[in-house]
Scaffold this active site. Structure first.
Site, PDB file in Angstrom:
ATOM      1  N   ASP A 114       0.854  -1.217   0.018  1.00 47.02           N
ATOM      2  CA  ASP A 114       0.005   0.227   0.021  1.00 47.02           C
ATOM      3  C   ASP A 114       0.772   1.350  -0.029  1.00 47.02           C
ATOM      4  O   ASP A 114       2.171   1.220   0.407  1.00 47.02           O
ATOM      5  CB  ASP A 114      -0.901  -0.027   1.211  1.00 47.02           C
ATOM      6  CG  ASP A 114      -0.132   0.056   2.736  1.00 47.02           C
ATOM      7  OD1 ASP A 114       0.744  -0.870   2.701  1.00 47.02           O
ATOM      8  OD2 ASP A 114      -0.731   0.922   3.321  1.00 47.02           O
ATOM      9  N   GLU A 166       0.077  -1.142   5.832  1.00 47.11           N
ATOM     10  CA  GLU A 166       1.394  -0.397   6.601  1.00 47.11           C
ATOM     11  C   GLU A 166       0.874   1.032   6.695  1.00 47.11           C
ATOM     12  O   GLU A 166       1.429   1.676   7.795  1.00 47.11           O
ATOM     13  CB  GLU A 166       2.624  -0.907   6.007  1.00 47.11           C
ATOM     14  CG  GLU A 166       3.678  -0.762   6.840  1.00 47.11           C
ATOM     15  CD  GLU A 166       4.169   0.880   6.842  1.00 47.11           C
ATOM     16  OE1 GLU A 166       5.273   1.226   7.504  1.00 47.11           O
ATOM     17  OE2 GLU A 166       4.120   1.694   5.909  1.00 47.11           O
TER      18      GLU A 166
END
Length: 475
Positions: free
Chosen positions: A101, A166
């Site tokens: 991400d 994350e």
């Protein structure tokens, strides 16, 4: 051991292919903080799984439950991708962690180019995620692919843990890792993470420490609703005045933390540490110029580096509820919330830090003698991480860097926090290493994020040699 010249030549010949792999990854807008892009994270994980399966890896997507967004919307959390390449009981196992991400980005934020198009310019690859963390994840895939195509037997088993949250706090990851401690992680001898950066622009490094983070809110309530300062000014005790006074008591102009009991928790500095810091390649003038800062808190290299990594720091982040737009607004806020954080170091523990902070602010509030409602509370806390940089695992990383760059790496810490690093270390009871491939000016999280083509390609070479070096490494 693989012939490095042949390996290097093979990787160089694949530059166009490897850039195209990164281009595909960057052009999937897997922004974890935005609900509109949640499906893109699922798409990114599926695409990466396909890339790993093309190498022969066995993949499994571990379900990760639900997430309630600030507006009340409930979304599926993206799964955590587990991948296994090799199951030879006679070989040791490396666990590679990365995230798929990225931070939000838009052209209107001040980017020179579309953040979700990989743009090559002046030897740099611009795009969101190019260095944080899609570039390094793709470099791992590039390295394994190259060794396979050279018919080189990789002397270790490899496991991947790749997540899609994350940048939004790794929601659910720790629970999944704990659940799989005695299965997927049971044979892990080494963990390597490439989600950090070189200290400078030219010399590679290995990182063995991270600061933890404790975040706090100071809340002061005055009345039920905002008030006109002309009508009501001078008749109420204003919360902004209280808050600004409190926050001014947290830290001195030179960065000294004024909270009682904080500095006493810090592990003593050893002579060996000081000598290690002296050897680090770091130009304090270049650092100041890169920051466009008028002046640093010190002109001493060791002091600046230790202030970044070895000692706690306190930062005031903002005030919620106060007017922050352009122009003037004559309002007395009904409630204000001041926000600040402490970066903590060994031997500091979040609970002990929380007590010092709350005790200190409660003591100050009693001195203020304001009738307003006051409370202070922690919102998050993560512990610092420290590894043994003399471990053979780090020696393998150092040999890989020496092979590719012809120089020993610097051994550094980082001022930021990657909580999963400590999770891997505690669950596996084995050494964890941060092996960065990006440069200090890559601008992760900022506009015009990039990775240098040389860092991307040489980083692929380092990772490939490191995989081979681990074959001779004791845990």
């Amino acid at each position: 051991m693989v012939d490095f010249k042949k390996l290097s030549d093979c990787i160089d010949k694949k530059q166009k292919e490897f850039i195209e792999r990164l281009r595909h990854a960057v052009e999937i807008p897997s922004v974890s903080a935005e609900a509109d892009h949640r499906n893109d994270i699922f798409r990114m994980i599926d695409w990466t799984q396909h890339e790993l399966e093309s190498l022969g890896a066995k993949c499994e997507q571990i379900k990760n439950g639900k997430q309630e967004m600030p507006d009340g919307t409930v979304l599926d959390l993206p799964p955590v991708l587990f991948a296994t390449l090799g199951n030879d009981k006679s070989k040791k196992t490396l666990c590679i962690y990365g995230h798929l991400d990225v931070q939000p980005a838009a052209l209107s934020d001040g980017w020179d180019t579309d953040p979700f198009k990989l743009i090559e310019k002046d030897g740099k690859l611009f795009g969101r995620g190019s260095t944080d963390d899609k570039g390094p994840v793709m470099a791992w895939i590039n390295a394994i692919q190259t060794l396979q195509e050279m018919k080189v037997e990789i002397p270790i088993n490899i496991k991947f843990v790749l997540e899609g949250m994350e940048e939004s706090g790794s929601v659910g990851l720790d629970d999944i890792l704990i659940k799989h401690k005695d299965t997927f992680l049971s044979d892990v001898e080494f963990t390597c993470i490439s989600d950090s950066y070189w200290l400078g622009k030219s010399k590679p490094c290995l990182a063995y420490g991270l600061r933890g983070l404790c975040y706090y809110c100071i809340e002061i309530a005055v009345c039920q609703q905002d008030l006109h300062s002309g009508v009501f000014g001078g008749t109420v005790h204003e919360g902004m005045s209280d808050l600004c006074w409190l926050m001014s008591q947290l830290i001195d102009a030179d960065g000294t933390i004024k909270i009682e009991g904080i500095n006493e928790q810090v592990a003593p500095v050893t002579d060996e540490e000081i000598e290690l810091y002296k050897k680090i390649d770091f130009n304090i003038d270049d650092y100041r110029n890169d920051l466009k800062a008028h002046k640093l808190v010190s002109d001493d290299k060791v002091k600046i580096l230790m202030n970044r990594w070895r000692f706690p720091s306190l930062s005031i982040h903002g005030i919620e509820g106060a007017f922050a737009g352009p122009g003037a607004k004559t309002v007395i806020p009904a409630k204000v919330i001041g926000k600040f954080s402490l970066r903590i170091v060994p031997n500091m523990e979040p609970k002990a830090v929380d007590k010092c902070v709350t005790d200190y602010l409660n003591k100050l509030w009693s001195q203020r003698k304001s009738p307003n409602q006051f409370k202070v509370y922690p919102t998050k806390g993560s512990r610092p991480w420290l590894a043994d940089y003399k471990n053979p695992h780090y020696q393998a990383g150092a040999k890989a860097i020496e092979t590719v760059f012809g120089t020993e790496p610097d051994y550094i810490c980082e001022g930021g926090s990657i909580p999963v690093t400590l999770t891997f270390q505690e669950l596996t009871q084995k050494n964890v290493m941060l092996l960065p491939i990006g440069a200090c000016d890559d601008m992760a999280h900022s506009q015009n994020e990039k990775i240098n083509i040389t860092n991307y390609m040489d980083g692929t070479k380092v990772l490939a040699v490191y995989l081979m070096e681990l074959g001779n490494c004791s845990s």
